[in-house]
Design a protein around this motif. Structure first.
Motif, PDB file in Angstrom:
ATOM      1  N   PHE A 135      15.335  10.631  -1.013  1.00 56.64           N
ATOM      2  CA  PHE A 135      15.350  10.823  -2.463  1.00 56.64           C
ATOM      3  C   PHE A 135      15.656   9.529  -3.218  1.00 56.64           C
ATOM      4  CE2 PHE A 135      16.125  15.397  -1.421  1.00 56.64           C
ATOM      5  CZ  PHE A 135      15.021  15.891  -2.075  1.00 56.64           C
ATOM      6  N   PHE A 136      16.427   8.631  -2.589  1.00 55.84           N
ATOM      7  CA  PHE A 136      16.790   7.384  -3.250  1.00 55.84           C
ATOM      8  C   PHE A 136      15.743   6.291  -3.057  1.00 55.84           C
ATOM      9  CE2 PHE A 136      19.217   3.361  -3.586  1.00 55.84           C
ATOM     10  CZ  PHE A 136      19.693   3.513  -4.881  1.00 55.84           C
ATOM     11  N   MET A 137      14.832   6.472  -2.127  1.00 52.54           N
ATOM     12  CA  MET A 137      13.848   5.431  -1.816  1.00 52.54           C
ATOM     13  C   MET A 137      13.005   5.006  -3.023  1.00 52.54           C
ATOM     14  SD  MET A 137      11.137   5.349   1.340  1.00 52.54           S
ATOM     15  CE  MET A 137      12.494   5.625   2.475  1.00 52.54           C
ATOM     16  N   PRO A 138      12.558   5.917  -3.914  1.00 52.73           N
ATOM     17  CA  PRO A 138      11.773   5.453  -5.073  1.00 52.73           C
ATOM     18  C   PRO A 138      12.498   4.455  -5.961  1.00 52.73           C
ATOM     19  CG  PRO A 138      11.543   7.822  -4.799  1.00 52.73           C
ATOM     20  CD  PRO A 138      12.609   7.391  -3.851  1.00 52.73           C
ATOM     21  N   VAL A 139      13.841   4.463  -5.932  1.00 53.94           N
ATOM     22  CA  VAL A 139      14.596   3.551  -6.784  1.00 53.94           C
ATOM     23  C   VAL A 139      14.488   2.114  -6.285  1.00 53.94           C
ATOM     24  CG1 VAL A 139      16.884   3.050  -7.752  1.00 53.94           C
ATOM     25  CG2 VAL A 139      16.178   5.416  -7.367  1.00 53.94           C
ATOM     26  N   VAL A 140      14.472   1.920  -4.966  1.00 53.92           N
ATOM     27  CA  VAL A 140      14.480   0.577  -4.403  1.00 53.92           C
ATOM     28  C   VAL A 140      13.064   0.014  -4.238  1.00 53.92           C
ATOM     29  CG1 VAL A 140      16.633   1.012  -3.202  1.00 53.92           C
ATOM     30  CG2 VAL A 140      14.494   1.463  -2.034  1.00 53.92           C
ATOM     31  N   LEU A 141      12.047   0.845  -4.372  1.00 55.39           N
ATOM     32  CA  LEU A 141      10.678   0.358  -4.265  1.00 55.39           C
ATOM     33  C   LEU A 141      10.249  -0.321  -5.562  1.00 55.39           C
ATOM     34  CD1 LEU A 141       8.987   3.386  -2.447  1.00 55.39           C
ATOM     35  CD2 LEU A 141       9.744   1.235  -1.442  1.00 55.39           C
ATOM     36  N   SER A 142       9.272  -1.189  -5.465  1.00 52.87           N
ATOM     37  CA  SER A 142       8.776  -1.904  -6.642  1.00 52.87           C
ATOM     38  C   SER A 142       8.088  -0.931  -7.595  1.00 52.87           C
ATOM     39  CB  SER A 142       7.789  -2.990  -6.209  1.00 52.87           C
ATOM     40  OG  SER A 142       7.128  -3.538  -7.325  1.00 52.87           O
ATOM     41  N   PRO A 143       8.508  -0.876  -8.864  1.00 53.99           N
ATOM     42  CA  PRO A 143       7.845   0.036  -9.819  1.00 53.99           C
ATOM     43  C   PRO A 143       6.365  -0.267  -9.985  1.00 53.99           C
ATOM     44  CG  PRO A 143       9.908  -0.797 -10.713  1.00 53.99           C
ATOM     45  CD  PRO A 143       9.633  -1.592  -9.478  1.00 53.99           C
ATOM     46  N   LEU A 144       6.013  -1.540  -9.934  1.00 57.46           N
ATOM     47  CA  LEU A 144       4.614  -1.912 -10.106  1.00 57.46           C
ATOM     48  C   LEU A 144       3.775  -1.451  -8.920  1.00 57.46           C
ATOM     49  CD1 LEU A 144       2.838  -3.415 -12.146  1.00 57.46           C
ATOM     50  CD2 LEU A 144       3.181  -5.491 -10.780  1.00 57.46           C
ATOM     51  N   ALA A 145       4.297  -1.645  -7.706  1.00 55.63           N
ATOM     52  CA  ALA A 145       3.551  -1.234  -6.513  1.00 55.63           C
ATOM     53  C   ALA A 145       3.402   0.280  -6.445  1.00 55.63           C
ATOM     54  CB  ALA A 145       4.244  -1.762  -5.259  1.00 55.63           C
ATOM     55  N   THR A 146       4.480   0.999  -6.714  1.00 58.57           N
ATOM     56  CA  THR A 146       4.405   2.458  -6.670  1.00 58.57           C
ATOM     57  C   THR A 146       3.517   3.010  -7.782  1.00 58.57           C
ATOM     58  OG1 THR A 146       6.455   2.560  -7.979  1.00 58.57           O
ATOM     59  CG2 THR A 146       6.651   2.710  -5.575  1.00 58.57           C
ATOM     60  N   ALA A 147       3.471   2.312  -8.925  1.00 58.07           N
ATOM     61  CA  ALA A 147       2.593   2.767 -10.017  1.00 58.07           C
ATOM     62  C   ALA A 147       1.128   2.690  -9.599  1.00 58.07           C
ATOM     63  CB  ALA A 147       2.841   1.926 -11.260  1.00 58.07           C
ATOM     64  N   TYR A 148       0.756   1.667  -8.868  1.00 59.28           N
ATOM     65  CA  TYR A 148      -0.627   1.571  -8.392  1.00 59.28           C
ATOM     66  C   TYR A 148      -0.934   2.667  -7.365  1.00 59.28           C
ATOM     67  CZ  TYR A 148      -1.673  -2.800 -10.771  1.00 59.28           C
ATOM     68  OH  TYR A 148      -1.924  -3.742 -11.732  1.00 59.28           O
ATOM     69  N   ILE A 149       0.058   3.041  -6.568  1.00 63.12           N
ATOM     70  CA  ILE A 149      -0.142   4.151  -5.635  1.00 63.12           C
ATOM     71  C   ILE A 149      -0.355   5.456  -6.399  1.00 63.12           C
ATOM     72  CG2 ILE A 149       0.934   5.500  -3.801  1.00 63.12           C
ATOM     73  CD1 ILE A 149       2.370   2.965  -2.923  1.00 63.12           C
ATOM     74  N   TRP A 150       0.475   5.677  -7.425  1.00 66.93           N
ATOM     75  CA  TRP A 150       0.304   6.864  -8.252  1.00 66.93           C
ATOM     76  C   TRP A 150      -1.027   6.846  -8.997  1.00 66.93           C
ATOM     77  CZ3 TRP A 150       2.708  11.316  -8.121  1.00 66.93           C
ATOM     78  CH2 TRP A 150       3.998  11.381  -7.607  1.00 66.93           C
ATOM     79  N   LYS A 151      -1.488   5.677  -9.367  1.00 68.57           N
ATOM     80  CA  LYS A 151      -2.787   5.574 -10.033  1.00 68.57           C
ATOM     81  C   LYS A 151      -3.901   6.050  -9.111  1.00 68.57           C
ATOM     82  CE  LYS A 151      -5.663   2.351 -12.668  1.00 68.57           C
ATOM     83  NZ  LYS A 151      -5.784   0.950 -13.178  1.00 68.57           N
ATOM     84  N   TYR A 152      -3.801   5.711  -7.837  1.00 69.56           N
ATOM     85  CA  TYR A 152      -4.788   6.204  -6.872  1.00 69.56           C
ATOM     86  C   TYR A 152      -4.651   7.712  -6.680  1.00 69.56           C
ATOM     87  CZ  TYR A 152      -6.550   7.468  -2.278  1.00 69.56           C
ATOM     88  OH  TYR A 152      -7.163   8.121  -1.243  1.00 69.56           O
ATOM     89  N   ILE A 153      -3.413   8.220  -6.665  1.00 66.96           N
ATOM     90  CA  ILE A 153      -3.195   9.659  -6.459  1.00 66.96           C
ATOM     91  C   ILE A 153      -3.816  10.468  -7.585  1.00 66.96           C
ATOM     92  CG2 ILE A 153      -1.412  11.452  -6.375  1.00 66.96           C
ATOM     93  CD1 ILE A 153       0.364   9.455  -4.914  1.00 66.96           C
ATOM     94  N   PHE A 154      -3.686   9.986  -8.832  1.00 65.89           N
ATOM     95  CA  PHE A 154      -4.209  10.722  -9.986  1.00 65.89           C
ATOM     96  C   PHE A 154      -5.632  10.312 -10.356  1.00 65.89           C
ATOM     97  CE2 PHE A 154       0.396  11.306 -10.830  1.00 65.89           C
ATOM     98  CZ  PHE A 154       0.392  12.693 -10.936  1.00 65.89           C
ATOM     99  N   ASP A 155      -6.268   9.502  -9.539  1.00 70.24           N
ATOM    100  CA  ASP A 155      -7.657   9.125  -9.800  1.00 70.24           C
ATOM    101  C   ASP A 155      -8.555  10.365  -9.701  1.00 70.24           C
ATOM    102  OD1 ASP A 155      -9.447   6.687 -10.158  1.00 70.24           O
ATOM    103  OD2 ASP A 155     -10.428   7.739  -8.502  1.00 70.24           O
TER     104      ASP A 155
END
Length: 319
Positions: A135-155
């Motif tokens: 649950f805490f892992m999203p906090v330590v990950l790069s917001p920019l990198a995870t945003a691009y992953i989410w962009k692919y998910i919602f494509d």
């Protein structure tokens, strides 16, 4: 020889009794004075750095908010013209509304989810340490990198629409980030996902200080689970609630990286925020005066809501 041994014995006895031996008072005072001098002397570089970065830079930016500087060459003072342009521009007013919506919605949903997760993981579970890490892992990950992953998910051809089509709900599939109606809600999902773990850690730290005896006494008196939470647990973690909401509001009001990676402020300004407008005005359009004015407005809004929130969640009403 005997006198020397007696003086050493007196000094040792005096130190054991918490007293200074004769002839040592001046030495102790001089050492104490040098240490006290060093306490603030060694802090001077850090103090100077904080003043230069936070206060001097902010003051210079605040000054440019009243000019028409383009970033290059000369400029002149234009007074409140930049601020008048902000409140007359529908795009900037829409960015202000989007900023407030994303900030308060993400704080409310993220803190609520973080509190429920913290309450669940506060129990004795064999997998609680693994779950806390996940649950805490999203906090330590790069917001920019995870945003691009989410962009692919919602494509449009991404996992979300593929899943909807696989269960026979293909009529619900849509370009989530390109739809002006759904783009802001998609961004909100990403922000909540990234902030829930941080709120969870703060609430778990607060729950660690709740006396177990009080909860057990309330249970013996016949209080149900909800009554124990509302009357015992929640008042005890009120400082944690204040910290989580304050930091969440500040972070939500100045959110920038996920929006620039997901939508760039589009479509048609549907996800534009004050932070993205500051970037576009200053660096894309070369309007550093207008960008500084927007940044100053954003700083005032953050300070205003942070103070209000602190007063609403303070532990002592007399503070």
């Amino acid at each position: 020889m005997t006198a020397t041994m007696q003086s050493k014995t007196e000094a040792a006895d005096a130190s054991r009794r918490g007293k200074r031996a004769p002839g040592t008072a001046r030495l102790v005072r001089s050492r104490g004075g040098s240490l006290q001098f060093g306490h603030w002397w060694w802090a001077l570089p850090g103090i100077a750095l904080v003043i230069a970065i936070h206060y001097v830079a902010t003051g210079i930016g605040g000054y440019f908010a009243f000019t028409n500087w383009t970033g290059i060459g000369s400029f002149k003072v234009v007074g409140l013209a930049n601020f008048e342009a902000i409140f007359k521009d529908p795009t900037k007013l829409g960015a202000l509304m989007n900023t407030l919506f994303l900030a308060f919605s993400s704080v409310f949903i993220g803190n609520l989810a973080g509190l429920f997760i913290a309450l669940g993981l506060n129990r004795v579970l064999k997998t609680r340490y693994i779950l806390r890490t996940l649950f805490f892992m999203p906090v330590v990950l790069s917001p920019l990198a995870t945003a691009y992953i989410w962009k692919y998910i919602f494509d449009f051809d991404g996992p979300v629409n593929v899943f909807l089509k696989s269960i026979g709900a293909g009529n619900l599939a849509k370009p989530w980030l390109a739809d002006p109606q759904w783009a802001i809600w998609t961004v909100l999902v990403v922000l909540v996902w990234g902030s829930t773990g941080f709120a969870m850690v703060i609430f778990m730290a607060g729950l660690a200080g709740v006396p177990v005896e009080i909860e057990e006494a309330a249970a013996i008196d016949g209080a149900n689970l909800w009554q124990r939470f509302w009357n015992v647990t929640l008042p005890a973690i009120r400082p944690a609630v204040a910290i989580a909401t304050t930091l969440g509001i500040v972070q939500g009001l100045r959110v920038f990286d996920p929006i620039m990676a997901l939508t760039g402020g589009g479509p048609a300004g549907a996800t534009e925020t004050l932070a993205t407008q500051v970037y576009k005005q200053a660096f894309a359009l070369g309007n550093f005066g207008g960008g500084a004015a927007l940044a100053l407005v954003l700083a005032v809004i953050i300070q205003f809501f942070a103070v209000i929130q602190q007063r609403l969640t303070r532990s002592n009403p007399e503070d």
